[in-house]
Design an enzyme around this catalytic site. Structure first.
Site, short mmCIF file in Angstrom:
data_model
loop_
_atom_site.label_atom_id
_atom_site.label_comp_id
_atom_site.label_asym_id
_atom_site.label_seq_id
_atom_site.Cartn_x
_atom_site.Cartn_y
_atom_site.Cartn_z
N TRP A 101 0.83 -1.21 0.00
CA TRP A 101 0.00 0.00 0.00
C TRP A 101 0.86 1.24 0.00
O TRP A 101 0.55 2.22 -0.70
CB TRP A 101 -0.97 -0.01 1.19
N ASP A 168 -1.65 6.66 6.42
CA ASP A 168 -2.66 5.69 5.99
C ASP A 168 -2.87 4.75 7.17
O ASP A 168 -2.02 3.94 7.50
CB ASP A 168 -2.14 4.94 4.75
N LYS A 192 -11.56 -2.34 7.01
CA LYS A 192 -10.70 -3.19 7.83
C LYS A 192 -11.15 -3.15 9.29
O LYS A 192 -11.40 -4.17 9.90
CB LYS A 192 -9.23 -2.76 7.72
C1 LIG Z 1 -6.75 -2.23 2.26
C2 LIG Z 1 -5.79 -1.11 2.36
C3 LIG Z 1 -5.75 -0.08 1.41
C4 LIG Z 1 -6.64 -0.06 0.19
O1 LIG Z 1 -7.93 0.22 0.57
P1 LIG Z 1 -9.12 0.39 -0.51
O2 LIG Z 1 -10.20 1.01 0.31
O3 LIG Z 1 -9.44 -0.99 -1.00
O4 LIG Z 1 -8.63 1.26 -1.59
C5 LIG Z 1 -4.85 0.95 1.58
N1 LIG Z 1 -4.02 0.97 2.64
C6 LIG Z 1 -4.02 -0.02 3.57
C7 LIG Z 1 -3.07 0.06 4.72
C8 LIG Z 1 -4.89 -1.08 3.45
O5 LIG Z 1 -4.89 -2.06 4.38
#
Ligand SMILES: *Cc1c(COP(=O)(O)O)cnc(C)c1O
Length: 355
Positions: A101, A168, A192
């Site tokens: 990511w 993030d 998540k």
């Molecule tokens: C799953 C995830 C993403 C991507 O998320 P989407 O909503 O599917 O775009 C980005 N960063 C992290 C840390 C993730 O676990």
């Protein structure tokens, strides 16, 4: 058979929140209408939006110079929207490359300006968090991924930075207390640890915006959504609603500090078993082990193939590791009860006896 959900995302949500959302689908706040049928301009929905924002501010101690907004497009959309809104024309941004990511975020930032990767753990398939790097003071911001969902590492220490930090937090949002003042912006895709897919949470320092020297189309400009309190256009009503119910549940568990204690307990239990059981081994540097995504491998191919089936037959769902790591990954998000981790440990012990 009870199913224990260790899926990495979309992932487990509190049963209580799911049940309440079903009631909201039938009859939202005694309106006689479903939450997905009622106008998003209705007082009942507007009240929910305000409560949701207040709840987030309470949980994280967000001061009034920050804005809370909800956007579509997932966390991945933010990989491009962040530099578009915050990396000035001709400027440079610093990134810490700790996984898939983080790499995707780096790639998208290059469309908008120069990118300086301060450190990377790619040399060891991202199995640790780099330390001792320098953050350039002329960067517009420093971007980090606090929890690396795929590789199972987590930043247990957030460095002091001469420039605003952007984080993030998709896979460890609301799993522990944070010092929001350390960040210029945090963002998280809901699916998540917060709710269903379809909404992304942003908490952003307001006075930081509007300084890129770039024209930004209305829908992509953070200021549009801040000014209209995430209601410039129709927001993703149901994902916001179930996220709201999940955060209300979290508040009842003692908020982020309450859940942190439980998360520490759950992770310790599983890592202890991985370290003790001769058939398994952890895949990451011990000091960087994630409390959310526990990655591990079996010590031989036969054990790996057999445990896959063995655990699934016993109701453990979503344990297969991401294809770029292999092995197994148990995600222990907020809503996963301690009893599920105890159960997984007992399955690993039972498996050991069959060898
Ligand atoms: C799953 C995830 C993403 C991507 O998320 P989407 O909503 O599917 O775009 C980005 N960063 C992290 C840390 C993730 O676990």
């Amino acid at each position: 058979m009870t199913v224990h959900n260790f899926s990495a995302g979309p992932s487990i949500l509190p049963k209580e929140a799911i049940e309440e959302s079903i009631e909201g689908l039938r009859n939202f706040k005694n309106t006689g209408l479903s939450v997905v049928e009622i106008s998003h301009r209705s007082p009942q929905w507007e009240e929910t939006m305000v409560e949701m924002e207040n709840l987030i501010c309470e949980l994280y101690g967000v001061p009034s110079d920050y804005a809370v907004i909800f956007l579509g497009g997932g966390a991945s959309m933010q990989f491009t929207q962040i530099p578009q809104n915050l990396l000035p024309e001709g400027g440079m941004a610093a990134y810490l490359k700790t996984g898939t990511w983080a790499s995707n975020a780096t790639k998208e930032a290059k469309f908008w300006g120069k990118v300086h990767v301060v450190a990377s753990s790619e040399d060891k398939n991202f199995n640790y968090i780099p330390k001792g790097y320098e953050i350039p003071s002329d960067a517009a911001y420093f971007h980090i991924t606090t929890n690396n969902t795929i590789f199972g590492t987590e930043m247990h220490h957030i460095p002091d930075s001469p420039v605003p930090i952007i984080a993030d937090m998709s896979s460890d949002v609301f799993s522990r207390p944070i010092d929001i003042q350390k960040y210029g912006l945090i963002y998280a895709g809901a699916q998540k640890n917060m709710g269903p897919a379809g909404v992304t949470l942003l908490i952003i320092k307001k006075d930081w915006l509007g300084k890129t020297g770039r024209n930004i189309p209305t829908m992509l400009d953070y200021r549009t959504h801040i000014d209209k309190e995430s209601m410039y256009n129709t927001p993703p009503v149901f994902p916001i609603y179930l996220s709201y119910l999940t955060l209300k549940w979290l508040n009842k568990q003692g908020g982020v500090s309450g859940i942190q204690k439980l998360n520490q307990q759950k992770a310790a239990l599983l890592y202890n078993e991985i370290d003790r059981n001769p058939l398994f081994a952890g895949t990451t540097a011990v000091e960087d082990r994630s409390l959310m995504n526990v990655t591990f491998i079996a010590n031989n191919k036969e054990a790996e193939d057999r445990f896959d089936k063995f655990s699934e037959e016993r109701g453990c769902n979503g344990l297969k590791g991401h294809r770029s790591v292999g092995g197994f990954r148990a995600s222990l998000y907020n809503a996963l009860p301690l009893s599920s981790v105890e159960y997984l440990v007992s399955v690993m012990q039972e498996f050991e006896k069959t060898f």
